[in-house]
Design a protein around this motif. Structure first.
Motif, PDB file in Angstrom:
ATOM      1  N   PRO A   1      18.909 -80.193 -33.242  1.00  0.00           N
ATOM      2  CA  PRO A   1      17.452 -80.126 -33.020  1.00  0.00           C
ATOM      3  C   PRO A   1      16.985 -78.691 -32.781  1.00  0.00           C
ATOM      4  CG  PRO A   1      18.434 -81.894 -31.727  1.00  0.00           C
ATOM      5  CD  PRO A   1      19.572 -81.102 -32.294  1.00  0.00           C
ATOM      6  N   VAL A   2      15.916 -78.286 -33.466  1.00  0.00           N
ATOM      7  CA  VAL A   2      15.513 -76.884 -33.443  1.00  0.00           C
ATOM      8  C   VAL A   2      15.080 -76.430 -32.053  1.00  0.00           C
ATOM      9  CG1 VAL A   2      13.126 -77.358 -34.125  1.00  0.00           C
ATOM     10  CG2 VAL A   2      14.144 -75.133 -34.629  1.00  0.00           C
ATOM     11  N   ARG A   3      14.365 -77.281 -31.309  1.00  0.00           N
ATOM     12  CA  ARG A   3      13.938 -76.865 -29.973  1.00  0.00           C
ATOM     13  C   ARG A   3      15.136 -76.640 -29.054  1.00  0.00           C
ATOM     14  NH1 ARG A   3       9.555 -80.807 -30.641  1.00  0.00           N
ATOM     15  NH2 ARG A   3       7.584 -79.691 -30.942  1.00  0.00           N
ATOM     16  N   ARG A   4      16.138 -77.507 -29.168  1.00  0.00           N
ATOM     17  CA  ARG A   4      17.339 -77.350 -28.360  1.00  0.00           C
ATOM     18  C   ARG A   4      18.132 -76.119 -28.803  1.00  0.00           C
ATOM     19  NH1 ARG A   4      19.418 -80.447 -24.526  1.00  0.00           N
ATOM     20  NH2 ARG A   4      21.668 -80.699 -24.225  1.00  0.00           N
ATOM     21  N   ALA A   5      18.095 -75.843 -30.093  1.00  0.00           N
ATOM     22  CA  ALA A   5      18.759 -74.641 -30.604  1.00  0.00           C
ATOM     23  C   ALA A   5      18.095 -73.384 -30.049  1.00  0.00           C
ATOM     24  CB  ALA A   5      18.716 -74.629 -32.131  1.00  0.00           C
ATOM     25  N   VAL A   6      16.775 -73.371 -30.011  1.00  0.00           N
ATOM     26  CA  VAL A   6      16.043 -72.214 -29.488  1.00  0.00           C
ATOM     27  C   VAL A   6      16.349 -72.014 -28.002  1.00  0.00           C
ATOM     28  CG1 VAL A   6      13.745 -71.328 -28.967  1.00  0.00           C
ATOM     29  CG2 VAL A   6      14.212 -72.319 -31.209  1.00  0.00           C
ATOM     30  N   GLY A   7      16.331 -73.100 -27.227  1.00  0.00           N
ATOM     31  CA  GLY A   7      16.628 -72.989 -25.801  1.00  0.00           C
ATOM     32  C   GLY A   7      18.038 -72.506 -25.541  1.00  0.00           C
ATOM     33  N   THR A   8      18.995 -73.038 -26.287  1.00  0.00           N
ATOM     34  CA  THR A   8      20.385 -72.629 -26.116  1.00  0.00           C
ATOM     35  C   THR A   8      20.575 -71.179 -26.539  1.00  0.00           C
ATOM     36  OG1 THR A   8      21.079 -74.903 -26.541  1.00  0.00           O
ATOM     37  CG2 THR A   8      22.768 -73.203 -26.731  1.00  0.00           C
ATOM     38  N   ALA A   9      19.862 -70.749 -27.577  1.00  0.00           N
ATOM     39  CA  ALA A   9      19.962 -69.378 -28.066  1.00  0.00           C
ATOM     40  C   ALA A   9      19.522 -68.368 -27.016  1.00  0.00           C
ATOM     41  CB  ALA A   9      19.132 -69.213 -29.330  1.00  0.00           C
ATOM     42  N   SER A  10      18.629 -68.764 -26.121  1.00  0.00           N
ATOM     43  CA  SER A  10      18.186 -67.833 -25.087  1.00  0.00           C
ATOM     44  C   SER A  10      19.345 -67.432 -24.178  1.00  0.00           C
ATOM     45  CB  SER A  10      17.046 -68.448 -24.261  1.00  0.00           C
ATOM     46  OG  SER A  10      17.499 -69.566 -23.500  1.00  0.00           O
ATOM     47  N   VAL A  11      20.278 -68.345 -23.943  1.00  0.00           N
ATOM     48  CA  VAL A  11      21.446 -68.027 -23.115  1.00  0.00           C
ATOM     49  C   VAL A  11      22.461 -67.223 -23.924  1.00  0.00           C
ATOM     50  CG1 VAL A  11      23.214 -68.961 -21.598  1.00  0.00           C
ATOM     51  CG2 VAL A  11      21.050 -70.170 -21.868  1.00  0.00           C
ATOM     52  N   VAL A  12      22.619 -67.556 -25.192  1.00  0.00           N
ATOM     53  CA  VAL A  12      23.489 -66.765 -26.054  1.00  0.00           C
ATOM     54  C   VAL A  12      23.033 -65.306 -26.054  1.00  0.00           C
ATOM     55  CG1 VAL A  12      24.280 -66.413 -28.432  1.00  0.00           C
ATOM     56  CG2 VAL A  12      24.105 -68.727 -27.508  1.00  0.00           C
ATOM     57  N   GLY A  13      21.722 -65.099 -26.050  1.00  0.00           N
ATOM     58  CA  GLY A  13      21.175 -63.746 -25.996  1.00  0.00           C
ATOM     59  C   GLY A  13      21.620 -62.997 -24.757  1.00  0.00           C
ATOM     60  N   LEU A  14      21.650 -63.670 -23.638  1.00  0.00           N
ATOM     61  CA  LEU A  14      22.077 -63.025 -22.401  1.00  0.00           C
ATOM     62  C   LEU A  14      23.558 -62.660 -22.454  1.00  0.00           C
ATOM     63  CD1 LEU A  14      21.113 -62.186 -19.585  1.00  0.00           C
ATOM     64  CD2 LEU A  14      21.773 -64.457 -18.764  1.00  0.00           C
ATOM     65  N   ILE A  15      24.367 -63.547 -23.018  1.00  0.00           N
ATOM     66  CA  ILE A  15      25.800 -63.289 -23.144  1.00  0.00           C
ATOM     67  C   ILE A  15      26.053 -62.075 -24.038  1.00  0.00           C
ATOM     68  CG2 ILE A  15      27.990 -64.239 -23.976  1.00  0.00           C
ATOM     69  CD1 ILE A  15      26.873 -67.034 -23.284  1.00  0.00           C
ATOM     70  N   ILE A  16      25.213 -61.899 -25.045  1.00  0.00           N
ATOM     71  CA  ILE A  16      25.343 -60.753 -25.942  1.00  0.00           C
ATOM     72  C   ILE A  16      24.830 -59.478 -25.287  1.00  0.00           C
ATOM     73  CG2 ILE A  16      24.426 -59.743 -28.078  1.00  0.00           C
ATOM     74  CD1 ILE A  16      24.424 -62.640 -29.213  1.00  0.00           C
ATOM     75  N   ALA A  17      23.701 -59.564 -24.603  1.00  0.00           N
ATOM     76  CA  ALA A  17      23.002 -58.365 -24.138  1.00  0.00           C
ATOM     77  C   ALA A  17      23.750 -57.609 -23.046  1.00  0.00           C
ATOM     78  CB  ALA A  17      21.610 -58.749 -23.637  1.00  0.00           C
ATOM     79  N   VAL A  18      24.334 -58.298 -22.097  1.00  0.00           N
ATOM     80  CA  VAL A  18      24.959 -57.607 -20.963  1.00  0.00           C
ATOM     81  C   VAL A  18      26.141 -56.743 -21.398  1.00  0.00           C
ATOM     82  CG1 VAL A  18      26.142 -57.900 -18.758  1.00  0.00           C
ATOM     83  CG2 VAL A  18      24.124 -59.291 -19.278  1.00  0.00           C
ATOM     84  N   PRO A  19      27.197 -57.314 -22.007  1.00  0.00           N
ATOM     85  CA  PRO A  19      28.299 -56.450 -22.431  1.00  0.00           C
ATOM     86  C   PRO A  19      27.900 -55.512 -23.562  1.00  0.00           C
ATOM     87  CG  PRO A  19      28.647 -58.687 -23.233  1.00  0.00           C
ATOM     88  CD  PRO A  19      27.462 -58.737 -22.322  1.00  0.00           C
ATOM     89  N   GLY A  20      26.950 -55.941 -24.417  1.00  0.00           N
ATOM     90  CA  GLY A  20      26.521 -55.093 -25.515  1.00  0.00           C
ATOM     91  C   GLY A  20      25.853 -53.825 -25.022  1.00  0.00           C
ATOM     92  N   ALA A  21      24.915 -53.948 -24.083  1.00  0.00           N
ATOM     93  CA  ALA A  21      24.239 -52.776 -23.540  1.00  0.00           C
ATOM     94  C   ALA A  21      25.224 -51.843 -22.843  1.00  0.00           C
ATOM     95  CB  ALA A  21      23.142 -53.214 -22.574  1.00  0.00           C
ATOM     96  N   LEU A  22      26.132 -52.406 -22.069  1.00  0.00           N
ATOM     97  CA  LEU A  22      27.140 -51.578 -21.392  1.00  0.00           C
ATOM     98  C   LEU A  22      27.998 -50.833 -22.409  1.00  0.00           C
ATOM     99  CD1 LEU A  22      28.289 -53.980 -18.519  1.00  0.00           C
ATOM    100  CD2 LEU A  22      26.907 -51.900 -18.308  1.00  0.00           C
TER     101      LEU A  22
END
Length: 269
Positions: A180-201
């Protein structure tokens, strides 16, 4: 040295970028990076930053701004029950491994490579969103865990090279598996956090000690851009999330596709 009026316009441009990226983070689960990166290309060039440094600073700064925006977006989507925590428990570690791989590749790459990765992947995903039939999928459900682990690793790698939060790839990958696209969008928001923290460092480390960096830079992360964009974007992520739940899924797909296509063409020109 730029005059105060130019600096003021520069700051206002960053703030406006944050407002738009925050809204899109909540609306599309893209973490805002798909907006932040190309805009930072423009503003950094206007400040005569060395051309080969611009892609690295744009990507590194974008990843940093995604951190607070993704937190806000996650809270809004989680409150509506659109975050798949079970899926995240399996995907999370592999996404993080992919980020480490992406940051390592970036340490050896040049600026043209990062630009090409961004433009090519954005255009590919835009084509899928705009031209694939409504509800198109290649599987009735998510594949087995080994394939999911591979997909999560690829998403982490490419997203960290592009400076995006993961939704650009996570949403279409999940959609192809009848998710479901809405659930995909919501889940993607957490994937973004997992990417952003180590990526920025990682981009801080990669750029540490380099010469010719713009003022207020910590490696390849520009702190001025981070503060102004993050401060404005975090207020608009919940508004985007509320809008997402008021729209039909087909409109989310079309908005997502058009935005990616425009961004990709702009990066190629």
């Amino acid at each position: 040295m730029h005059d105060p009026s130019f600096l003021l316009l520069f700051a206002l441009g960053l703030i406006l970028t944050g407002c738009v990226s925050g809204f899109l983070a909540g609306l599309l689960g893209v973490g805002g990076g798909i907006v932040v990166v190309p805009v930072l290309y423009i503003v950094l060039a206007a400040f005569d930053v060395e051309s080969d440094l611009i892609p690295f600073i744009a990507v590194g700064t974008s990843l940093a701004t995604i951190i607070p925006t993704s937190i806000q977006s996650f809270r809004a989507h989680h409150a509506r029950g659109s975050v798949d925590t079970a899926l995240l428990k399996w995907w999370g570690p592999f996404v993080a491994v992919g980020v480490v791989l992406g940051v390592t590749i970036a340490a050896w790459a040049n600026g043209e490579f990062l630009t090409l990765v961004f433009a090519a992947v954005a255009l590919l995903v835009a084509g899928y969103m705009l031209f694939s039939p409504e509800g198109a999928h290649v599987a009735p459900r998510l594949p087995g865990r080994p394939i999911q682990a591979l997909l999560a690793t690829i998403i982490g790698t490419i997203s960290s090279l592009m400076g995006i939060g993961g939704g650009t790839l996570t949403v279409p990958v999940l959609s192809l598996a009848s998710y479901p696209v809405r659930r995909a969008v919501g889940t993607a928001s957490v994937v973004g956090l997992i990417i952003a923290v180590p990526g920025a460092l990682g981009f801080v480390v990669n750029g540490w000690g380099k010469s010719d960096l713009p003022p207020f830079s910590l490696g390849h992360v520009n702190l001025a851009g981070f503060v102004l964009i993050a401060a404005s974007s975090m207020f608009f992520a919940p508004l985007g999330a509320r809008t997402a739940h008021a729209l039909e899924p087909k409109w989310l797909r079309r908005l997502f596709g058009v935005f990616l296509a425009v961004t990709s063409i702009k990066m190629m020109t």
